[in-house]
Motif scaffolding. Sequence first.
Motif, PDB file in Angstrom:
ATOM      1  N   GLN A  87       0.864  -1.110   0.089  1.00 48.27           N
ATOM      2  CA  GLN A  87      -0.110   0.026  -0.197  1.00 48.27           C
ATOM      3  C   GLN A  87       0.881   1.235  -0.078  1.00 48.27           C
ATOM      4  O   GLN A  87       0.547   2.212  -0.661  1.00 48.27           O
ATOM      5  CB  GLN A  87      -0.807  -0.246   1.226  1.00 48.27           C
ATOM      6  N   GLU A  90       1.845   1.969  -3.449  1.00 50.07           N
ATOM      7  CA  GLU A  90       0.840   2.116  -4.380  1.00 50.07           C
ATOM      8  C   GLU A  90       0.273   3.402  -4.326  1.00 50.07           C
ATOM      9  O   GLU A  90      -0.037   4.230  -5.189  1.00 50.07           O
ATOM     10  CB  GLU A  90      -0.436   1.164  -4.480  1.00 50.07           C
ATOM     11  N   MET A  91      -0.255   3.693  -3.081  1.00 51.87           N
ATOM     12  CA  MET A  91      -0.827   5.053  -2.583  1.00 51.87           C
ATOM     13  C   MET A  91      -0.551   5.311  -1.389  1.00 51.87           C
ATOM     14  O   MET A  91      -0.985   4.582  -0.104  1.00 51.87           O
ATOM     15  CB  MET A  91      -2.309   5.317  -3.043  1.00 51.87           C
ATOM     16  N   ALA A  94      -4.720   9.490   0.900  1.00 50.14           N
ATOM     17  CA  ALA A  94      -5.814  10.103   0.060  1.00 50.14           C
ATOM     18  C   ALA A  94      -6.730  10.650   1.001  1.00 50.14           C
ATOM     19  O   ALA A  94      -6.806  10.488   2.260  1.00 50.14           O
ATOM     20  CB  ALA A  94      -6.402   8.961  -0.393  1.00 50.14           C
ATOM     21  N   MET A  99     -13.300  12.573  -0.390  1.00 47.22           N
ATOM     22  CA  MET A  99     -12.717  11.781  -1.251  1.00 47.22           C
ATOM     23  C   MET A  99     -12.769  10.394  -0.648  1.00 47.22           C
ATOM     24  O   MET A  99     -12.682  10.463   0.799  1.00 47.22           O
ATOM     25  CB  MET A  99     -11.359  12.307  -1.608  1.00 47.22           C
ATOM     26  N   GLY A 100     -12.733   9.249  -1.168  1.00 50.67           N
ATOM     27  CA  GLY A 100     -12.726   8.041  -0.828  1.00 50.67           C
ATOM     28  C   GLY A 100     -11.421   7.165  -1.502  1.00 50.67           C
ATOM     29  O   GLY A 100     -10.603   7.604  -2.581  1.00 50.67           O
ATOM     30  N   HIS A 101     -11.270   6.016  -1.009  1.00 52.49           N
ATOM     31  CA  HIS A 101     -10.177   5.125  -1.537  1.00 52.49           C
ATOM     32  C   HIS A 101     -10.933   3.561  -1.500  1.00 52.49           C
ATOM     33  O   HIS A 101     -11.627   3.278  -0.280  1.00 52.49           O
ATOM     34  CB  HIS A 101      -8.971   5.302  -1.276  1.00 52.49           C
ATOM     35  N   PRO A 102     -10.570   2.898  -2.379  1.00 48.98           N
ATOM     36  CA  PRO A 102     -11.429   1.406  -2.203  1.00 48.98           C
ATOM     37  C   PRO A 102     -11.032   0.681  -1.076  1.00 48.98           C
ATOM     38  O   PRO A 102     -11.817   0.407  -0.213  1.00 48.98           O
ATOM     39  CB  PRO A 102     -11.015   0.782  -3.406  1.00 48.98           C
ATOM     40  N   LYS A 103      -9.903   0.501  -0.473  1.00 45.95           N
ATOM     41  CA  LYS A 103      -9.510  -0.163   0.740  1.00 45.95           C
ATOM     42  C   LYS A 103     -10.748   0.236   1.832  1.00 45.95           C
ATOM     43  O   LYS A 103     -11.077  -0.513   2.896  1.00 45.95           O
ATOM     44  CB  LYS A 103      -8.376  -0.359   0.929  1.00 45.95           C
ATOM     45  N   PRO A 339      -4.892   5.050   4.089  1.00 43.49           N
ATOM     46  CA  PRO A 339      -4.693   3.804   3.372  1.00 43.49           C
ATOM     47  C   PRO A 339      -3.861   2.655   3.910  1.00 43.49           C
ATOM     48  O   PRO A 339      -3.945   1.765   3.751  1.00 43.49           O
ATOM     49  CB  PRO A 339      -4.066   4.334   2.040  1.00 43.49           C
ATOM     50  N   CYS A 342      -5.775   1.034   6.590  1.00 40.09           N
ATOM     51  CA  CYS A 342      -6.842   0.078   6.017  1.00 40.09           C
ATOM     52  C   CYS A 342      -6.199  -1.096   5.456  1.00 40.09           C
ATOM     53  O   CYS A 342      -6.539  -2.216   5.708  1.00 40.09           O
ATOM     54  CB  CYS A 342      -7.319   0.845   4.878  1.00 40.09           C
TER      55      CYS A 342
END
Length: 455
Positions: A87, A90-91, A94, A99-103, A339, A342
Amino acid sequence: MHKDDPTTLAAAEAAGNALKPSPAMDAFWMPFTANRQFKKAPRMLAKASGMHYWTPEGRQILDGAAGLWCVNAGHARPKIVEAIAAQAAEMDFAPPFNMGHPKAFELAERLVEITPKGLNKVFFTNSGSEAVETALKMAIGYHRARGEGTRTRLVGRERGYHGVNFGGVSVGGIVGNRKTFGPLLTGTDHLRHTHDLGKNAYSRGLPEHGAELADDLERMVALHDASTIAAVIVEPVAGSTGVLLPPKGYLQRLRAICDKHGILLIFDEVITGFGRLGSPFAAGHFGVTPDLMTVAKGISNGSVPMGAVFATQAIHDAFMTGPEHVIEFPHGYTYSSHPLACAAALGTLDTYAEEGLLTRAATMAPVFEDALHSLKGAPNVIDVRNIGLVGGIELTPIAGQPGKRGFDVLLACWERGILIRTTGDTIALSPPLIVEKTHIDQLVGTIGEVLKVTA
Ligand SMILES: Cc1ncc(COP(=O)(O)O)c(C=O)c1O
């Protein structure tokens, strides 16, 4: 290095630990630590794996405290380590507002699969203290949103610990944490604690006596009126004030009184969450579902800071009114649903699931219980109590020096290669949930030896 310890240096060197000099120690103001004592005789940890830590010199230390009640799956577990590393590449970050992020969404869905039925909304924080503040605000905001804005009073319990922020300290019941910081929040009150050695000493599992102490809440309703009370917050099992177990029927009675008067019940499961008692959560273990539940620590196996509040649909929905472009709950942290946290939590949940760790404490509890209760009769022991993989061994205080005996025992255990936690004069044990009988024997055997030499 303790002279009798045969493991250590060679094992640590094989594991890649070189001898390292101690760094300068002046600048770091340590949390919840006797700074001056520590800096004279530091206890440094430099590496961890499975059930063990190693000091910078390579001495192996058995972890009897899961770090600080958090490393439930043991240290440096590969799935968690890999998830964090991937992670970070990758990012890294965020923004969590707008805003959101998938995890974050994936983690929330995964978590509500294991929470008690009805607690199906998740709000992320970075610690237990923040989770508590969030839950207290949710409780007050919920009543206000429903037109019951007079319900602002927050009820905690003597000897409760709910972190260190102003709300948590105000509902908490540890005098040492309260007296230094002024008047705290107004409009709080406290139930009596349930610890009664006269009636319940050496209980195995839940104590028999004390369910009626939940009726303190009725007295508060009689005194303040229910229309002024927003919520009651308790730890189902209190850890930080020395492993205080709920008397049989106590939590059920508290739930019933809350229901009768429209008061929200908050369980602070920062310690009990994620398998510590032998069930995923204490709420499920005791068959009592709160309206709000705070967690932290084991959510990410202690690897990246994270906390969360679980709320019912009804509490969540009460906020979901007004124009759709307006923020419904004006609260959150820059690092809510970070992130890395998560990813770590997803790796943690995978590890728990693959190894059955959320219920393993139930399997190990009888072994742990027998070992702990073998300390009955050891010098200065006045109580032994246990549930799941939590154990408390209470010692007679040294006259005029409360906490000193406990601290001396902690230091002597460290010398002999085990990490324990003491709160006042109570030893609190909470090993990682991967613990085996040999580790339990080492922990309890060492404590027994230490109690003799420190008597
Ligand atoms: C029951 C309980 N609530 C809250 C906290 C505070 O958590 P943190 O130290 O992550 O802020 C703790 C910490 O031990 C705890 O035991």
